[in-house]
Write an enzyme that holds these catalytic residues in place. Sequence first.
Site, PDB file in Angstrom:
ATOM      1  N   GLU A 287       0.831  -1.209   0.000  1.00 23.84           N
ATOM      2  CA  GLU A 287       0.000   0.000   0.000  1.00 23.84           C
ATOM      3  C   GLU A 287       0.864   1.257   0.000  1.00 23.84           C
ATOM      4  OE1 GLU A 287      -2.950  -0.101   3.108  1.00 23.84           O
ATOM      5  OE2 GLU A 287      -4.103  -1.664   2.082  1.00 23.84           O
ATOM      6  N   GLU A 380      -6.202  -7.522  -1.101  1.00 24.59           N
ATOM      7  CA  GLU A 380      -6.572  -7.378   0.313  1.00 24.59           C
ATOM      8  C   GLU A 380      -7.929  -6.707   0.409  1.00 24.59           C
ATOM      9  OE1 GLU A 380      -3.448  -5.841   3.134  1.00 24.59           O
ATOM     10  OE2 GLU A 380      -5.135  -4.661   3.877  1.00 24.59           O
TER      11      GLU A 380
HETATM   12  C1  IDC Z   1      -3.363  -3.785  10.231  1.00 25.15           C
HETATM   13  C2  IDC Z   1      -3.502  -4.876  11.233  1.00 25.15           C
HETATM   14  C3  IDC Z   1      -3.169  -4.402  12.600  1.00 25.15           C
HETATM   15  C4  IDC Z   1      -1.822  -3.732  12.564  1.00 25.15           C
HETATM   16  C5  IDC Z   1      -1.796  -2.638  11.548  1.00 25.15           C
HETATM   17  C6  IDC Z   1      -0.446  -1.951  11.497  1.00 25.15           C
HETATM   18  O1  IDC Z   1      -4.817  -5.413  11.200  1.00 25.15           O
HETATM   19  O2  IDC Z   1      -3.142  -5.468  13.509  1.00 25.15           O
HETATM   20  O3  IDC Z   1      -1.562  -3.175  13.844  1.00 25.15           O
HETATM   21  O4  IDC Z   1      -2.103  -3.202  10.280  1.00 25.15           O
HETATM   22  O5  IDC Z   1       0.279  -2.233  10.388  1.00 25.15           O
HETATM   23  C7  IDC Z   1      -4.348  -2.348   5.473  1.00 25.15           C
HETATM   24  C8  IDC Z   1      -2.948  -2.882   5.584  1.00 25.15           C
HETATM   25  C9  IDC Z   1      -2.859  -3.868   6.711  1.00 25.15           C
HETATM   26  C10 IDC Z   1      -3.733  -3.472   7.886  1.00 25.15           C
HETATM   27  C11 IDC Z   1      -5.185  -3.540   7.425  1.00 25.15           C
HETATM   28  C12 IDC Z   1      -6.189  -3.293   8.557  1.00 25.15           C
HETATM   29  O6  IDC Z   1      -2.486  -3.409   4.388  1.00 25.15           O
HETATM   30  O7  IDC Z   1      -1.515  -3.974   7.082  1.00 25.15           O
HETATM   31  O8  IDC Z   1      -3.543  -4.351   8.952  1.00 25.15           O
HETATM   32  N1  IDC Z   1      -5.351  -2.594   6.346  1.00 25.15           N
HETATM   33  O9  IDC Z   1      -6.037  -2.020   9.064  1.00 25.15           O
HETATM   34  N2  IDC Z   1      -4.796  -1.507   4.580  1.00 25.15           N
HETATM   35  C13 IDC Z   1      -6.059  -1.177   4.876  1.00 25.15           C
HETATM   36  C14 IDC Z   1      -6.444  -1.862   5.999  1.00 25.15           C
END
Ligand code: IDC
Length: 459
Positions: A287, A380
């Site tokens: 991302e 994702e």
């Molecule tokens: C989130 C995880 C969380 C973590 C956070 C920090 O669920 O536990 O603390 O990342 O990196 C994304 C990202 C993905 C995120 C997810 C949910 O690619 O890493 O995971 N998310 O927030 N993009 C949109 C949502």
Amino acid sequence: MRRSRKLFLSAATAVVAAGLALYGVSPAGAAATTATFAKVSDWGSGWQGEFTITNGAGAALTGWKLEFTMPPGTSVGSYWDALLTTSGQRYTFTNREYNGRIAGGQSVKFGFVGTGSGAPAGCLLNGVACTGTVTPPTTPPTTTAPPAGTTPAAKNGLLRVCGRQLCNAQGKAVQLRGMSTHGLQWYANCVNDASLNVLAGEWNADVLRISMYIQEGGYETDPAGYTAKVNDLIEKATARGLYAIVDWHMLSPGDPNYNLARARTFFTAVAARHKDKTNILYEIANEPSDVPWSAIKSYADQIIPVIRAQDPDGVVLVGTEDWSSLGASGDGQGVARIQAAPVNAANIMYTFHFYAASHDDYYLNTFRDAIAKLPMFVTEFGTQQASGDGGNNFAMAQRYLDLMQQHKVSWVNWNYSDDMRTGAVFTPGTCNAGAYSGTARLKEAGVWIRDRIRTPDDF
Ligand code: IDC
């Protein structure tokens, strides 16, 4: 007299066979192999063209070369399912290793984008007019058949991007569905033989996304250790007939170029090690954020050749603006910017991420528009908010899934872990207990997504 005549025929046959062995052309008059051209779409300034090469004879053709001339002002841009060399306005396409063999009565297609209003002329197939006097040789085929078996990877083999679709080795557009791991630095204990047996055998998943963070305690802290971990999970996915997406999970900082040197090292090692597998997809930037498309494109244009130098055939997935929202979380012009300056590589797709409780119609419409213009892969998504937590919006998520099914867009759900947030499919403690089977340990989102992965595949 009879004797010398026989000798003459033998010599002539030998000369013809030697001269034509490479492309399997035999003397005129035998059953025809033909090539036909069609413009499958036209948008004014350009068009998409397609050649269909049909083996009308009994024995297999083992390779093909098709050449034509474009009138001045008309040219070929991107192309797929063939290799290209050019000389002025003369374009020569040859088969890729996976589509050189054409059995009797079968066809293969390759395509390209043309600019200008002209069309191909002077078409030759294996040196003979495309209207057909080419016949197959009698030598046995050298290309291996698709692997036997019933797993997703066995059935579909090496994937490739054909037009805007993801196609299997037989040239059929397919949709893959599966799960992403959580960050390996936190939840590697949820990805093991037992949990992957359930994902492949009970959930009937097609694909595992191996989510390796770079920061937040990820790859940068132990490059050798995380590379080994990813290699191990690739082997586990492969053993179960799953496709494996190698996810370079860069997140913050949002500029993928920040990690370019690390990405070079990592992807060189992983692609070199797994280049002979047919189930690997490379996601080069999870991302990107707070950077213009030009920075993402520049990164992709540098890292893709690094991967291709090791593994020329793997599909590469490219992140998009504003957390892979196609710019929908920014000014909404991300699709237009990609179209104006696409990544300089074939066999790639662009990624879109969504979280259904946060990303409503505006995002859905941005995505719908992108599907009509670009090869897309949803690497994702969640049914919750973008935090990966909070209440689920299953109705909105279903609208995305319906659209993706209709257009055969592949998808991967976030995430296969027992993190406390609602987006993790298992309840906390599941992974330590090793209790992945059935639905007893699944959260609401887990039950919902399992049901949707389990429905029959389209291949
Ligand atoms: C989130 C995880 C969380 C973590 C956070 C920090 O669920 O536990 O603390 O990342 O990196 C994304 C990202 C993905 C995120 C997810 C949910 O690619 O890493 O995971 N998310 O927030 N993009 C949109 C949502």
